[in-house]
Structure formats: structure tokens, C-alpha cells
Design a protein around this motif. Structure first.
Motif, mmCIF file in Angstrom:
data_model
loop_
_atom_site.group_PDB
_atom_site.id
_atom_site.type_symbol
_atom_site.label_atom_id
_atom_site.label_comp_id
_atom_site.label_asym_id
_atom_site.label_seq_id
_atom_site.Cartn_x
_atom_site.Cartn_y
_atom_site.Cartn_z
ATOM 1 N N ILE A 59 0.939 -1.018 -0.012
ATOM 2 C CA ILE A 59 0.061 0.014 -0.125
ATOM 3 C C ILE A 59 0.874 1.179 0.078
ATOM 4 O O ILE A 59 0.643 2.098 -0.639
ATOM 5 N N VAL A 60 1.861 1.420 0.928
ATOM 6 C CA VAL A 60 2.814 2.628 0.953
ATOM 7 C C VAL A 60 3.586 2.645 -0.188
ATOM 8 O O VAL A 60 3.807 3.801 -0.462
ATOM 9 N N SER A 61 4.115 1.633 -0.858
ATOM 10 C CA SER A 61 4.996 1.764 -1.709
ATOM 11 C C SER A 61 4.245 1.941 -3.051
ATOM 12 O O SER A 61 4.867 2.754 -4.124
ATOM 13 N N SER A 62 2.832 1.934 -3.011
ATOM 14 C CA SER A 62 2.005 2.313 -4.285
ATOM 15 C C SER A 62 1.618 3.884 -4.145
ATOM 16 O O SER A 62 1.503 4.348 -5.199
ATOM 17 N N ILE A 63 1.628 4.277 -3.098
ATOM 18 C CA ILE A 63 1.278 5.952 -2.936
ATOM 19 C C ILE A 63 2.430 6.614 -3.030
ATOM 20 O O ILE A 63 2.103 7.825 -3.652
ATOM 21 N N VAL A 64 3.613 6.359 -2.537
ATOM 22 C CA VAL A 64 4.444 7.344 -2.586
ATOM 23 C C VAL A 64 5.260 7.404 -3.794
ATOM 24 O O VAL A 64 5.278 6.714 -4.654
ATOM 25 N N LYS A 65 6.063 8.475 -4.246
ATOM 26 C CA LYS A 65 6.726 8.473 -5.412
ATOM 27 C C LYS A 65 8.289 8.459 -5.313
ATOM 28 O O LYS A 65 8.947 8.144 -6.510
ATOM 29 N N THR A 66 8.854 8.697 -4.328
ATOM 30 C CA THR A 66 10.254 8.969 -4.100
ATOM 31 C C THR A 66 10.701 8.005 -2.720
ATOM 32 O O THR A 66 10.032 7.754 -1.938
ATOM 33 N N GLU A 67 12.082 7.826 -2.855
ATOM 34 C CA GLU A 67 12.583 6.993 -1.572
ATOM 35 C C GLU A 67 12.594 7.925 -0.395
ATOM 36 O O GLU A 67 12.171 7.389 0.678
ATOM 37 N N GLY A 68 12.905 9.327 -0.756
ATOM 38 C CA GLY A 68 12.695 10.199 0.444
ATOM 39 C C GLY A 68 11.238 10.082 1.058
ATOM 40 O O GLY A 68 10.911 10.158 2.307
ATOM 41 N N HIS A 69 10.253 10.206 0.066
ATOM 42 C CA HIS A 69 8.890 10.153 0.734
ATOM 43 C C HIS A 69 8.533 8.787 1.380
ATOM 44 O O HIS A 69 8.034 8.960 2.272
ATOM 45 N N LEU A 70 8.985 7.918 0.874
ATOM 46 C CA LEU A 70 8.841 6.436 1.206
ATOM 47 C C LEU A 70 9.463 6.449 2.709
ATOM 48 O O LEU A 70 8.846 5.847 3.814
ATOM 49 N N SER A 71 10.773 6.831 2.908
ATOM 50 C CA SER A 71 11.291 6.882 4.191
ATOM 51 C C SER A 71 10.399 7.659 5.260
ATOM 52 O O SER A 71 10.246 7.191 6.317
ATOM 53 N N MET A 72 9.877 9.031 4.882
ATOM 54 C CA MET A 72 9.188 9.642 5.763
ATOM 55 C C MET A 72 7.922 8.884 6.076
ATOM 56 O O MET A 72 7.454 8.836 7.293
ATOM 57 N N THR A 73 7.274 8.303 4.970
ATOM 58 C CA THR A 73 5.818 7.520 5.317
ATOM 59 C C THR A 73 6.125 6.313 6.131
ATOM 60 O O THR A 73 5.139 6.263 7.136
ATOM 61 N N THR A 74 7.119 5.422 6.213
ATOM 62 C CA THR A 74 7.262 4.321 6.802
ATOM 63 C C THR A 74 7.479 4.870 8.007
ATOM 64 O O THR A 74 6.883 4.131 9.191
ATOM 65 N N ASN A 75 8.401 5.688 8.502
ATOM 66 C CA ASN A 75 8.652 6.188 9.696
ATOM 67 C C ASN A 75 7.344 7.016 10.382
ATOM 68 O O ASN A 75 7.039 6.658 11.695
ATOM 69 N N LEU A 76 6.592 7.556 9.885
ATOM 70 C CA LEU A 76 5.249 7.886 10.497
ATOM 71 C C LEU A 76 4.392 6.953 10.714
ATOM 72 O O LEU A 76 3.490 7.274 11.494
ATOM 73 N N ILE A 77 4.468 6.102 10.072
ATOM 74 C CA ILE A 77 3.611 4.771 10.539
ATOM 75 C C ILE A 77 4.268 3.938 11.465
ATOM 76 O O ILE A 77 3.528 3.556 12.346
ATOM 77 N N MET A 78 5.417 3.769 11.331
ATOM 78 C CA MET A 78 6.173 2.673 12.322
ATOM 79 C C MET A 78 6.178 3.286 13.690
ATOM 80 O O MET A 78 5.949 2.627 14.635
ATOM 81 N N LEU A 79 6.726 4.528 13.706
ATOM 82 C CA LEU A 79 7.081 5.097 15.171
ATOM 83 C C LEU A 79 5.870 5.161 15.828
ATOM 84 O O LEU A 79 5.948 4.708 17.024
ATOM 85 N N PRO A 80 4.788 5.492 15.405
ATOM 86 C CA PRO A 80 3.535 5.645 16.515
ATOM 87 C C PRO A 80 2.961 4.209 17.029
ATOM 88 O O PRO A 80 2.702 4.262 18.012
#
Length: 236
Positions: free
Chosen positions: A143-164
Motif C-alpha cells: 500500500i505504502v509503496s504504491s502511494i509514494v513517489k520517491t525514496e525520501g517520501h517513502l522513508s518519511m511515510t514508513t517512519n510516520l506509520i511505524m514509530l507511532p
């Protein structure tokens, strides 16, 4: 479907990130806790196992999926008769089985050096919890990898999901005295149910174990549907 499954399983077993995130780092953490904080190891064991599995199944595979999509690998699915859901299941189950095998190995080491009950039944009961959680996080990575466009965006998104998920759980500290809102949010946290399932397996709390699996299957189903609905074939 079986061919995709076998190819992905072989590829996963050669993954350097699997060795680092799911073997080296958790074993190092377990040994360090056993030496410096032996009384804390038994409480944090489930948290270490859960975090290492989530790092590999969610974070690492999110980057793998994004890389394959950007290289046009998923465009090739249009030329095959395999339905999308079968492809996602094949890839996810293959990666999950490898992750479960590695997590079980690390778990047995943790049980050996801690004072947590290490019954065979406890290990057996933990296996479906590990498997369902691993597949669940792999669906989320699609899901996440389909939504994001770049590695930087993916890194930020995974952290925003995982850390909480981690910080809002009882992985490394008790939340029994936390605010009522925090305790209520635990019900919506799949990571907390992952932890509960592992701990229930070793305390032989069958009621909590079954409840944890039930909630994990709910998230499993939601993420599976989401992975199909949001799947992106083309390059970004």
C-alpha cells in the motif's frame, strides 16, 4: 503462483537487509540486555522480536516494492494470466515464511538467555502470530509503496506509520497507567496485538492469544484489500 513463490523465497533468503535487521541487530540487542539489564530482557523480548520482524516485512520490503515498480517490473504483470491478488499473496507469503523462520530462530535464542518460559507449546503458538503479522505488514508495504513517489517520501511515510505503532504500544514499557485515550488507541494498533499474541503464547493465555489472532486477521484483511485497491503497476 508456485513459481513466483519459490523465486521470491530464494531471493529473500539472500537479502542482506534480512541478515542485518532480523538477525544481527535483534541478537545484539538481546545479548546486550542479557548482560546489562537481565531483569528487563524478559519484558522486552516480545518487543524486540516484533520490531525486527516489522522492520523487515514493512520497511525493507516497502523499498523493494518501490524499486521494482520504478524499474517497470510490475508492468510485466499485464502480460501474465496471474490475477493481481495471487501475485500479492505469493510474494507476501514467501517473504513472510522467511521472516518467520528467522524470527523463530532469534526468539529461541532470546528464550535461552532469558527467564521466559520456553515450552515447545509456546513456540508453536507463536508461529501463527508471527506469520499473520508478517503477511499483514507485507500487505501494508504494498500500500505504502504504491502511494509514494520517491525514496525520501517513502522513508518519511514508513517512519510516520511505524514509530507511532511502536511508541504507542507496550513493547518496551507498560502503558497500564497511561491516559485512557492512549489505552483506547492500543485497540487500533496492530503492533500491540502482535505483541499480545506473542506474550500470550508463552503464558498459555489462550483467550488473549485467540483474541490477538482475531484482531490481527481483521488488519490482515483490511491491508490485503488495500494492497489490491491501491496497487500501482507503472513507473513513477
Amino acid at each position: 503462483m508456485s513459481t513466483i513463490f519459490l523465486l521470491q523465497a530464494k531471493s529473500s533468503m539472500k537479502d542482506l537487509y534480512l541478515v542485518i535487521w532480523s538477525i544481527v541487530i535483534p541478537i545484539t540487542a538481546l545479548l546486550s540486555l542479557a548482560h546489562f539489564f537481565p531483569n528487563y530482557l524478559s519484558y522486552s523480548l516480545a518487543g524486540i522480536i516484533a520490531v525486527s520482524l516489522m522492520f523487515y516485512a514493512f520497511v525493507t520490503f516497502s523499498f523493494t516494492a518501490l524499486s521494482q515498480r520504478r524499474r517497470g517490473v510490475y508492468d510485466l504483470l499485464h502480460a501474465t494470466p496471474m490475477p493481481l491478488y495471487q501475485y500479492i499473496l505469493s510474494i507476501s507469503i514467501a517473504n513472510a515464511l522467511v521472516a518467520v523462520a528467522v524470527s523463530s530462530f532469534v526468539l529461541m535464542i532470546g528464550l535461552f538467555i532469558s527467564d521466559v518460559s520456553n515450552s515447545i507449546m509456546g513456540i508453536v503458538l507463536s508461529l501463527p502470530v508471527l506469520f499473520v503479522s508478517a503477511v499483514m505488514y507485507l500487505f501494508l508495504s504494498f500500500i505504502v509503496s504504491s502511494i509514494v513517489k520517491t525514496e525520501g517520501h517513502l522513508s518519511m511515510t514508513t517512519n510516520l506509520i511505524m514509530l507511532p505503532m511502536i511508541l504507542g504500544s507496550s513493547a518496551f514499557y507498560s502503558l497500564s497507567d497511561a491516559h485512557a485515550i492512549v489505552q483506547w488507541l492500543q485497540v487500533l494498533n496492530p503492533f500491540e496485538w502482535f505483541l499480545s499474541g506473542i506474550r500470550a503464547a508463552f503464558t498459555m493465555d489462550f483467550a488473549l492469544w485467540g483474541q490477538s489472532l482475531l484482531f490481527l486477521f481483521v488488519f490482515f484483511s483490511l491491508f490485503f484489500i488495500g494492497s489490491i485497491k491501491t496497487f500501482s503497476y507503472g513507473r513513477r
